[in-house]
Structures are given as structure tokens and as C-alpha cells.
Scaffold this motif. Structure first.
Motif, PDB file in Angstrom:
ATOM      1  N   ILE A   1       0.816  -1.217   0.000  1.00 49.74           N
ATOM      2  CA  ILE A   1       0.000   0.000   0.000  1.00 49.74           C
ATOM      3  C   ILE A   1       0.855   1.275   0.000  1.00 49.74           C
ATOM      4  CG2 ILE A   1      -1.706   1.335   1.314  1.00 49.74           C
ATOM      5  CD1 ILE A   1      -3.005  -1.366   2.077  1.00 49.74           C
TER       6      ILE A   1
ATOM      7  N   VAL B   1       1.764   6.960   4.616  1.00 49.44           N
ATOM      8  CA  VAL B   1       1.041   5.733   4.944  1.00 49.44           C
ATOM      9  C   VAL B   1       1.578   5.147   6.240  1.00 49.44           C
ATOM     10  CG1 VAL B   1       0.470   3.397   4.173  1.00 49.44           C
ATOM     11  CG2 VAL B   1       0.649   5.233   2.496  1.00 49.44           C
TER      12      VAL B   1
ATOM     13  N   ASP C   1       1.094   1.582   8.012  1.00 49.00           N
ATOM     14  CA  ASP C   1       0.476   0.295   7.694  1.00 49.00           C
ATOM     15  C   ASP C   1       1.067  -0.840   8.502  1.00 49.00           C
ATOM     16  OD1 ASP C   1       2.934   0.395   6.244  1.00 49.00           O
ATOM     17  OD2 ASP C   1       2.192  -1.132   4.864  1.00 49.00           O
ATOM     18  N   LYS C   2       0.377  -1.960   8.458  1.00 49.95           N
ATOM     19  CA  LYS C   2       0.798  -3.203   9.108  1.00 49.95           C
ATOM     20  C   LYS C   2       0.596  -4.317   8.106  1.00 49.95           C
ATOM     21  CE  LYS C   2       1.819  -6.104  12.437  1.00 49.95           C
ATOM     22  NZ  LYS C   2       2.638  -7.062  11.742  1.00 49.95           N
TER      23      LYS C   2
ATOM     24  N   ASP D   1      -2.106  -6.413   3.837  1.00 51.99           N
ATOM     25  CA  ASP D   1      -1.617  -5.086   4.205  1.00 51.99           C
ATOM     26  C   ASP D   1      -2.828  -4.249   4.620  1.00 51.99           C
ATOM     27  OD1 ASP D   1       0.057  -2.919   4.578  1.00 51.99           O
ATOM     28  OD2 ASP D   1       0.787  -2.847   2.514  1.00 51.99           O
TER      29      ASP D   1
ATOM     30  N   ALA E   1      -3.786  -0.302   6.104  1.00 54.57           N
ATOM     31  CA  ALA E   1      -3.124   0.997   6.190  1.00 54.57           C
ATOM     32  C   ALA E   1      -4.084   2.144   6.456  1.00 54.57           C
ATOM     33  CB  ALA E   1      -2.382   1.275   4.887  1.00 54.57           C
TER      34      ALA E   1
ATOM     35  N   VAL F   1      -7.527  -1.864   3.287  1.00 52.42           N
ATOM     36  CA  VAL F   1      -7.040  -3.189   3.655  1.00 52.42           C
ATOM     37  C   VAL F   1      -7.097  -4.062   2.415  1.00 52.42           C
ATOM     38  CG1 VAL F   1      -7.403  -5.220   5.112  1.00 52.42           C
ATOM     39  CG2 VAL F   1      -7.896  -2.935   6.019  1.00 52.42           C
TER      40      VAL F   1
ATOM     41  N   THR G   1      -3.647  -0.410  -5.041  1.00 49.61           N
ATOM     42  CA  THR G   1      -3.731   0.831  -4.276  1.00 49.61           C
ATOM     43  C   THR G   1      -3.693   2.050  -5.190  1.00 49.61           C
ATOM     44  OG1 THR G   1      -2.643  -0.216  -2.395  1.00 49.61           O
ATOM     45  CG2 THR G   1      -2.637   2.196  -2.442  1.00 49.61           C
TER      46      THR G   1
END
Length: 89
Positions: free
Chosen positions: A10, A23, A25-26, A36, A38, A51, A72
């Protein structure tokens, strides 16, 4: 979340769509699953949550993240591009 090292999903796609986008994110990955989640902040200050969850389709390791970047970029341009706001009025 802004400091995590996996930035090819992302974050890469959001920056490609609009310079100056940030961003937080995880990511998550295991086998042929890449995910991902975010919080994306546009240069204007607008924020959205995105997501993307993928599974299979021949991906291994981190191979799903470049596809997430393309998704994205497409979503952000569709929703926040110059012509998007013209369509809303």
C-alpha cells in the motif's frame, strides 16, 4: 506503523498515485498469503483506510505486495483523482 520496513504494498501504491502521500500500515504474510492494512493520508490531509488481503494465485514470499501497490494506485486515483471529484458534483 509508519516505521515498519515492508513498504512495497500500500505505501508504494499510494505514493505512486499522489506524491506527498503518507502511509501508516501493518503487513502480514505466511506462505501464499500477503495482507496489508493501512491508514493513508493524502497531502490535502484527507485520510482513508485501505485493507488488501490476498491468498494464492501463485504468490510466494512477498510476491503479492507489488500487486497490492498496483491495486492501491488504481483505487486512490479512482477515488481521489482530479476527475473523481468532478463526477461527484
Amino acid at each position: 506503523m509508519k516505521q515498519q520496513v515492508y513498504r512495497t504494498g500500500i505505501p508504494a501504491g499510494a505514493s505512486a498515485a499522489k506524491a506527498g502521500t503518507t502511509v501508516a500500515d501493518k503487513v502480514g504474510f505466511l506462505g501464499d498469503t500477503n495482507n496489508d492494512a493501512a491508514i493513508v493520508t493524502l497531502p490535502s490531509g484527507q485520510r482513508y483506510v485501505l485493507v488488501i488481503m490476498t491468498h494464492g494465485h501463485g504468490q510466494t514470499g512477498f510476491s503479492g505486495f507489488p500487486r497490492m501497490a498496483k491495486i492501491t494506485t488504481h483505487i486512490q486515483k479512482l477515488m481521489y483523482g482530479a476527475t473523481a471529484t468532478q463526477k461527484l458534483h
